[in-house]
Design an enzyme around this catalytic site. Structure first.
Site, mmCIF file in Angstrom:
data_model
loop_
_atom_site.group_PDB
_atom_site.id
_atom_site.type_symbol
_atom_site.label_atom_id
_atom_site.label_comp_id
_atom_site.label_asym_id
_atom_site.label_seq_id
_atom_site.Cartn_x
_atom_site.Cartn_y
_atom_site.Cartn_z
ATOM 1 N N ASP A 1 5.315 13.221 2.126
ATOM 2 C CA ASP A 1 5.207 14.538 2.715
ATOM 3 C C ASP A 1 6.115 14.341 3.787
ATOM 4 O O ASP A 1 6.189 14.627 5.049
ATOM 5 C CB ASP A 1 3.796 14.529 3.516
ATOM 6 C CG ASP A 1 2.575 14.489 2.750
ATOM 7 O OD1 ASP A 1 2.158 15.393 2.207
ATOM 8 O OD2 ASP A 1 2.180 13.415 2.554
ATOM 9 N N HIS B 1 -0.484 4.184 1.265
ATOM 10 C CA HIS B 1 -0.895 4.013 2.490
ATOM 11 C C HIS B 1 -0.721 2.311 2.819
ATOM 12 O O HIS B 1 -0.313 2.183 4.083
ATOM 13 C CB HIS B 1 -2.367 4.124 2.562
ATOM 14 C CG HIS B 1 -2.768 5.815 2.323
ATOM 15 N ND1 HIS B 1 -3.306 6.058 1.372
ATOM 16 C CD2 HIS B 1 -2.369 6.941 3.214
ATOM 17 C CE1 HIS B 1 -3.555 7.635 1.448
ATOM 18 N NE2 HIS B 1 -2.889 7.986 2.423
HETATM 19 O O1 PAF Z 1 -0.716 13.073 5.510
HETATM 20 C C1 PAF Z 1 -1.746 12.819 6.010
HETATM 21 O O2 PAF Z 1 -2.632 12.003 5.311
HETATM 22 C C2 PAF Z 1 -2.339 13.879 6.892
HETATM 23 O O3 PAF Z 1 -1.516 15.085 7.054
HETATM 24 C C3 PAF Z 1 -2.462 13.362 8.369
HETATM 25 C C4 PAF Z 1 -0.803 13.219 8.866
HETATM 26 C C5 PAF Z 1 -3.092 12.007 8.537
HETATM 27 C C6 PAF Z 1 -2.808 14.087 9.365
HETATM 28 O O4 PAF Z 1 -4.446 14.532 9.315
#
Ligand code: PAF
Length: 255
Positions: A125, A12
């Site tokens: 993802d 992140h």
């Molecule tokens: O990847 C994630 O953390 C979640 O799927 C997201 C994109 C924030 C949507 O809730």
């Protein structure tokens, strides 16, 4: 904007860094979105570390942390869902049929709330990234979606908040997953028949104790069956104990 579900890790923070380098102002959302969890999934157990998240974001060029609660995002009477076709078909949808409507709906709401010029998502993802690109284009949201490479642990395991569920033995097996993927990528790029390379990968995963949901080779842009000469992506979802891991890697086009 960097949409997250909190419990921030280095993956992140790499998105936040990219956002701060590109934009004048950065919003990070940390909403754990109930609508993307199935009834038997880990919504209640999903880690929540709001105070630590805010600390981790301090000094990283973040202007706003948006941490709404479920009632603020889905007030009484909420009755709208965004459904995406195309890249949402198959793979995750075959095993988590509720997932992409939940993601697409919340991402649409987050992007319309913040109206960012850019939004950053991890390639970890990969299917989600393509679904979000599709929906922002289809709904004229006007946000450019930027995918960033997966950040990995020293042993190559892709970072995920769900890695916290892995105990000693499962964690050791989990670290084999990227190695098996890399082995399949090398075989495919060396010209091995796709079915053989995927079957070998499947067997190797099972030997490590994984139950494989899918191991699939797809067109990197659409996730349809790959056509000759198109960039490809190898995607996997597999369960070790009660933890479900996903990962993916680029595969060069057939030449
Ligand atoms: O990847 C994630 O953390 C979640 O799927 C997201 C994109 C924030 C949507 O809730």
């Amino acid at each position: 904007m960097v949409p997250t579900m909190g419990t921030l890790h280095a993956g992140h923070l790499s998105l936040v860094e990219a956002a701060a380098a590109k934009a004048d102002a950065v919003v990070v959302s940390t909403f754990v979105n109930p609508t993307q969890f199935g009834p038997s999934e880990d919504f209640d157990a999903y880690p929540r570390t709001e105070a630590e998240d805010v600390k981790k974001l301090t000094g990283r060029g973040v202007d706003v942390v948006f941490a709404p609660n479920a009632a603020e995002m889905y007030p009484q009477g909420f009755a709208t869902s965004v459904t995406v076709g195309g890249p949402a078909a198959g793979l995750e949808t075959d095993f988590r049929p509720h997932f992409f409507a939940g993601v697409a709906t919340v991402v649409t709401k987050l992007l319309l709330a913040a109206r960012p010029h850019f939004a950053f998502f991890g390639e970890k993802d990969y299917q989600q990234l393509l679904v979000v690109k599709r929906l922002t284009a289809d709904l004229n949201i006007g946000t450019e979606i930027i995918g960033r490479p997966t950040v990995r642990e020293a042993d190559d395991l892709g970072l995920s908040s769900r890695n916290a569920y892995l105990d000693g033995a499962a964690r050791r097996s989990a670290s084999r997953l990227p190695a098996i993927l890399r082995y399949v990528v090398v075989a495919l790029e060396a010209g091995a028949p796709v079915e053989t390379a995927l079957a070998d990968g499947h067997t190797a995963l099972e030997r490590e104790g994984f139950e494989v949901d899918y191991l699939a080779l797809c067109d990197a842009a659409t996730l349809a069956a790959p056509k000759f000469g198109a960039a490809r992506r190898l995607l996997v979802a597999a369960r070790i104990g009660s933890t479900r891991l996903i990962d993916n890697m680029a595969v060069a086009a057939e030449a």
